[in-house]
Design a protein around this motif. Structure first.
Motif, PDB file in Angstrom:
ATOM      1  N   LEU A 193       0.846  -1.188   0.000  1.00  0.00           N
ATOM      2  CA  LEU A 193       0.000   0.000   0.000  1.00  0.00           C
ATOM      3  C   LEU A 193       0.882   1.239   0.000  1.00  0.00           C
ATOM      4  O   LEU A 193       1.719   1.410   0.888  1.00  0.00           O
ATOM      5  CB  LEU A 193      -0.917   0.016   1.230  1.00  0.00           C
ATOM      6  CG  LEU A 193      -1.819  -1.217   1.415  1.00  0.00           C
ATOM      7  CD1 LEU A 193      -2.601  -1.091   2.711  1.00  0.00           C
ATOM      8  CD2 LEU A 193      -2.752  -1.387   0.236  1.00  0.00           C
ATOM      9  N   GLU A 194       0.722   2.105  -0.988  1.00  0.00           N
ATOM     10  CA  GLU A 194       1.477   3.353  -1.088  1.00  0.00           C
ATOM     11  C   GLU A 194       0.552   4.513  -0.736  1.00  0.00           C
ATOM     12  O   GLU A 194      -0.450   4.738  -1.409  1.00  0.00           O
ATOM     13  CB  GLU A 194       2.048   3.517  -2.496  1.00  0.00           C
ATOM     14  CG  GLU A 194       3.050   2.439  -2.879  1.00  0.00           C
ATOM     15  CD  GLU A 194       3.628   2.658  -4.266  1.00  0.00           C
ATOM     16  OE1 GLU A 194       3.265   3.679  -4.891  1.00  0.00           O
ATOM     17  OE2 GLU A 194       4.439   1.830  -4.709  1.00  0.00           O
ATOM     18  N   GLU A 195       0.903   5.243   0.322  1.00  0.00           N
ATOM     19  CA  GLU A 195       0.073   6.340   0.805  1.00  0.00           C
ATOM     20  C   GLU A 195       0.920   7.592   0.990  1.00  0.00           C
ATOM     21  O   GLU A 195       2.148   7.519   1.113  1.00  0.00           O
ATOM     22  CB  GLU A 195      -0.624   5.954   2.114  1.00  0.00           C
ATOM     23  CG  GLU A 195      -1.557   4.746   1.957  1.00  0.00           C
ATOM     24  CD  GLU A 195      -2.190   4.321   3.246  1.00  0.00           C
ATOM     25  OE1 GLU A 195      -3.064   3.438   3.217  1.00  0.00           O
ATOM     26  OE2 GLU A 195      -1.820   4.873   4.305  1.00  0.00           O
ATOM     27  N   GLU A 196       0.249   8.749   1.033  1.00  0.00           N
ATOM     28  CA  GLU A 196       0.939  10.039   1.046  1.00  0.00           C
ATOM     29  C   GLU A 196       0.198  11.017   1.942  1.00  0.00           C
ATOM     30  O   GLU A 196      -1.040  10.996   2.018  1.00  0.00           O
ATOM     31  CB  GLU A 196       1.048  10.591  -0.378  1.00  0.00           C
ATOM     32  CG  GLU A 196       1.907  11.825  -0.523  1.00  0.00           C
ATOM     33  CD  GLU A 196       2.061  12.227  -1.979  1.00  0.00           C
ATOM     34  OE1 GLU A 196       1.204  11.822  -2.795  1.00  0.00           O
ATOM     35  OE2 GLU A 196       3.039  12.926  -2.320  1.00  0.00           O
ATOM     36  N   SER A 197       0.966  11.892   2.631  1.00  0.00           N
ATOM     37  CA  SER A 197       0.384  12.942   3.466  1.00  0.00           C
ATOM     38  C   SER A 197       1.193  14.215   3.277  1.00  0.00           C
ATOM     39  O   SER A 197       2.367  14.180   2.898  1.00  0.00           O
ATOM     40  CB  SER A 197       0.388  12.542   4.957  1.00  0.00           C
ATOM     41  OG  SER A 197      -0.475  11.436   5.178  1.00  0.00           O
ATOM     42  N   TRP A 198       0.514  15.366   3.579  1.00  0.00           N
ATOM     43  CA  TRP A 198       1.140  16.672   3.422  1.00  0.00           C
ATOM     44  C   TRP A 198       1.117  17.400   4.751  1.00  0.00           C
ATOM     45  O   TRP A 198       0.196  17.270   5.546  1.00  0.00           O
ATOM     46  CB  TRP A 198       0.397  17.507   2.373  1.00  0.00           C
ATOM     47  CG  TRP A 198       0.408  16.880   1.024  1.00  0.00           C
ATOM     48  CD1 TRP A 198       1.313  17.069   0.023  1.00  0.00           C
ATOM     49  CD2 TRP A 198      -0.530  15.930   0.523  1.00  0.00           C
ATOM     50  NE1 TRP A 198       0.999  16.308  -1.068  1.00  0.00           N
ATOM     51  CE2 TRP A 198      -0.136  15.590  -0.787  1.00  0.00           C
ATOM     52  CE3 TRP A 198      -1.666  15.323   1.050  1.00  0.00           C
ATOM     53  CZ2 TRP A 198      -0.845  14.688  -1.571  1.00  0.00           C
ATOM     54  CZ3 TRP A 198      -2.371  14.421   0.274  1.00  0.00           C
ATOM     55  CH2 TRP A 198      -1.958  14.119  -1.025  1.00  0.00           C
ATOM     56  N   GLY A 199       2.128  18.239   4.957  1.00  0.00           N
ATOM     57  CA  GLY A 199       2.227  19.007   6.184  1.00  0.00           C
ATOM     58  C   GLY A 199       1.736  20.432   6.013  1.00  0.00           C
ATOM     59  O   GLY A 199       0.933  20.741   5.125  1.00  0.00           O
ATOM     60  N   ARG A 244      -2.185   7.227   9.052  1.00  0.00           N
ATOM     61  CA  ARG A 244      -2.167   8.667   8.747  1.00  0.00           C
ATOM     62  C   ARG A 244      -1.612   9.461   9.922  1.00  0.00           C
ATOM     63  O   ARG A 244      -0.836  10.413   9.732  1.00  0.00           O
ATOM     64  CB  ARG A 244      -3.575   9.141   8.406  1.00  0.00           C
ATOM     65  CG  ARG A 244      -3.643  10.604   7.988  1.00  0.00           C
ATOM     66  CD  ARG A 244      -5.049  11.002   7.558  1.00  0.00           C
ATOM     67  NE  ARG A 244      -5.096  12.378   7.110  1.00  0.00           N
ATOM     68  CZ  ARG A 244      -5.247  13.423   7.915  1.00  0.00           C
ATOM     69  NH1 ARG A 244      -5.382  13.215   9.223  1.00  0.00           N
ATOM     70  NH2 ARG A 244      -5.278  14.647   7.438  1.00  0.00           N
ATOM     71  N   ARG A 245      -1.991   9.121  11.155  1.00  0.00           N
ATOM     72  CA  ARG A 245      -1.455   9.837  12.318  1.00  0.00           C
ATOM     73  C   ARG A 245       0.055   9.689  12.404  1.00  0.00           C
ATOM     74  O   ARG A 245       0.768  10.655  12.730  1.00  0.00           O
ATOM     75  CB  ARG A 245      -2.120   9.316  13.596  1.00  0.00           C
ATOM     76  CG  ARG A 245      -3.568   9.763  13.779  1.00  0.00           C
ATOM     77  CD  ARG A 245      -4.026   9.520  15.204  1.00  0.00           C
ATOM     78  NE  ARG A 245      -3.910   8.120  15.576  1.00  0.00           N
ATOM     79  CZ  ARG A 245      -4.899   7.238  15.454  1.00  0.00           C
ATOM     80  NH1 ARG A 245      -6.069   7.615  14.967  1.00  0.00           N
ATOM     81  NH2 ARG A 245      -4.730   5.982  15.829  1.00  0.00           N
ATOM     82  N   ALA A 246       0.570   8.494  12.125  1.00  0.00           N
ATOM     83  CA  ALA A 246       2.015   8.283  12.190  1.00  0.00           C
ATOM     84  C   ALA A 246       2.739   9.082  11.114  1.00  0.00           C
ATOM     85  O   ALA A 246       3.838   9.601  11.354  1.00  0.00           O
ATOM     86  CB  ALA A 246       2.321   6.789  12.053  1.00  0.00           C
ATOM     87  N   ARG A 247       2.151   9.192   9.934  1.00  0.00           N
ATOM     88  CA  ARG A 247       2.803   9.977   8.877  1.00  0.00           C
ATOM     89  C   ARG A 247       2.835  11.454   9.232  1.00  0.00           C
ATOM     90  O   ARG A 247       3.854  12.128   9.063  1.00  0.00           O
ATOM     91  CB  ARG A 247       2.081   9.767   7.549  1.00  0.00           C
ATOM     92  CG  ARG A 247       2.257   8.387   6.949  1.00  0.00           C
ATOM     93  CD  ARG A 247       1.819   8.372   5.490  1.00  0.00           C
ATOM     94  NE  ARG A 247       0.444   8.840   5.314  1.00  0.00           N
ATOM     95  CZ  ARG A 247      -0.627   8.064   5.345  1.00  0.00           C
ATOM     96  NH1 ARG A 247      -0.479   6.753   5.574  1.00  0.00           N
ATOM     97  NH2 ARG A 247      -1.845   8.550   5.155  1.00  0.00           N
TER      98      ARG A 247
END
Length: 403
Positions: A193-199, A244-247
């Motif tokens: 699973l490839e997931e992405e998040s932004w700051g 998501r929280r960890a990212r």
């Protein structure tokens, strides 16, 4: 009008039977009856004319959910035992830009278990999700005239538990028979699973988007009955909210633009062993360099315990083999680097990767701002077997294969 008045006077009130005669006389005089005159219709301007719509070609067929992902097959190619792996995924078509068109991608490989030599099943050029499986690859026999040649021609679509057909070995024109069945007996079924998040955004644009730090991460997600095995519980990725929280917790709180890439790639899934590489990279803004850490993980699927690769060999034997092969490479000995000026080749600087056909060691360093030195060394299982500890998991792998 004068002609009509004169005719009316001479003939009296005409009947409907005389109407064709009167019209014929009017036409002969070059006049036009008022009741038949029409205003000319002007053509619409070019800007308002409806454009001809091009004939749209239907999008390529896409695989079903059962076909997507990783598939592991065991069987024979030309009568010899093999283990084959096929990965099927979808991605946006670059050729269809800017249209949003998804297309299927497929890659496959196998290796002969008795000889540890690999084979290439190729890529799918035209995907037939409900008919059959065809893969192609480059023919490198003639480096000046490469050809796109068939590799695997199966009689079933990908994702089926049984694949039968023909395989074209590299450099040969005659195909050989292939029989494969999907099997995870001594391995594990998984997906990546490839997931992405932004700051926090640093610069906001007019369209409402911002330039912010980004984190991309790959997770190992176990599938099927392996999700219920207590020994593999810690290998399973967290639920989506926890991921998501960890990212987001890893992203910096201050404004900035840094790319964090945390990827894994499974390289071995056999004999109760799972090996994968973990690549952790940080690419700060405003610099040409990046910080990267790559580690090879080896897991025992029976116990879920992580094994150290170096402990699979007799003390110092792996480093001595790498040094001996490096000294035999005259091009490398003439190109001394900061991480090796002679003596034993540093094992800690090598990026080790366990593959089905052996172990790969990669060395790289930035010698200058414009120059990157890379040294790649490959160790076959035939060369590694005398160095393995007796009864070690890797030694068990080679014993099961019959090497």
């Amino acid at each position: 009008m004068k002609v009509l008045r004169m005719l009316y006077i001479l003939t009296g009130r005409p009947s409907w039977r005389q109407a064709p005669l009167l019209l014929g006389l009017v036409a002969a005089t070059g006049c036009e009856a008022p009741s038949t005159r029409k205003a000319p219709v002007a053509a619409p301007p070019a800007a308002t004319q409806p454009a001809l719509r091009p004939k749209l070609t239907p999008p390529p067929p896409l695989p079903s959910a059962a076909q997507l992902g990783y598939h592991r097959y065991v069987g024979t190619v030309d009568g010899r035992p093999v283990l084959a792996e096929v990965r099927l995924w979808t991605e946006l078509s670059v050729a269809a830009y800017p249209d949003t068109v998804w297309e299927a991608k497929l890659k496959g490989s196998f290796y002969y278990r008795a000889t540890a030599r690999g084979g290439y099943l190729g890529n799918a050029e035209q995907f037939h999700p409900e008919q059959w499986l065809e893969t192609y690859g480059w023919d490198y026999q003639d480096q000046y005239n490469r050809r796109w040649v068939p590799r695997l021609c199966a009689e079933q679509p990908p994702g089926r538990p049984l694949l039968t057909g023909w395989y074209y070995p590299e450099g040969q024109t005659q195909p050989v028979r292939v029989q494969l069945r999907e099997d995870y007996t001594d391995g594990v079924r998984y997906e990546l699973l490839e997931e992405e998040s932004w700051g926090a955004a640093r610069v906001w644009r007019a369209d409402g988007t911002g330039d912010s730090s980004t984190i991309q991460r790959t997770y190992l997600h176990l599938l099927g009955p392996d999700t219920l095995r207590p020994a593999l519980a810690r290998l399973q990725c967290p639920v989506p909210a926890a991921r998501r929280r960890a990212r987001l917790a890893r992203l910096p709180k201050s404004y900035g633009h840094t790319l964090y890439r945390d990827f894994i790639d499974v390289t071995l899934n056999e004999a109760g062993l799972l090996a994968y590489t973990h690549d952790d990279r940080v690419e700060p803004e405003g610099t040409r360099y990046y910080e990267e850490t790559t580690r090879c993980h080896l897991l025992d699927l029976r116990t879920g315990r992580e094994l150290l690769l170096v402990q699979q060999f007799r003390p110092g034997s792996l480093q001595r083999l790498l040094t001996r092969q490096a000294l035999a490479d005259t091009a490398l000995t003439q190109h001394r680097t900061r991480w090796w000026s002679g003596g034993q080749l540093p094992l800690a600087s090598a990026r080790l990767t366990i593959e089905p056909t052996g172990i790969r060691a990669l060395y790289h360093e930035h010698e200058s701002e414009e120059k990157l030195f890379i040294y790649d060394q490959y160790l076959t299982w035939a060369a590694l077997r005398p160095l393995l500890r007796p009864n070690s998991p890797l030694h068990r792998l080679l014993r099961i294969r019959g090497l």
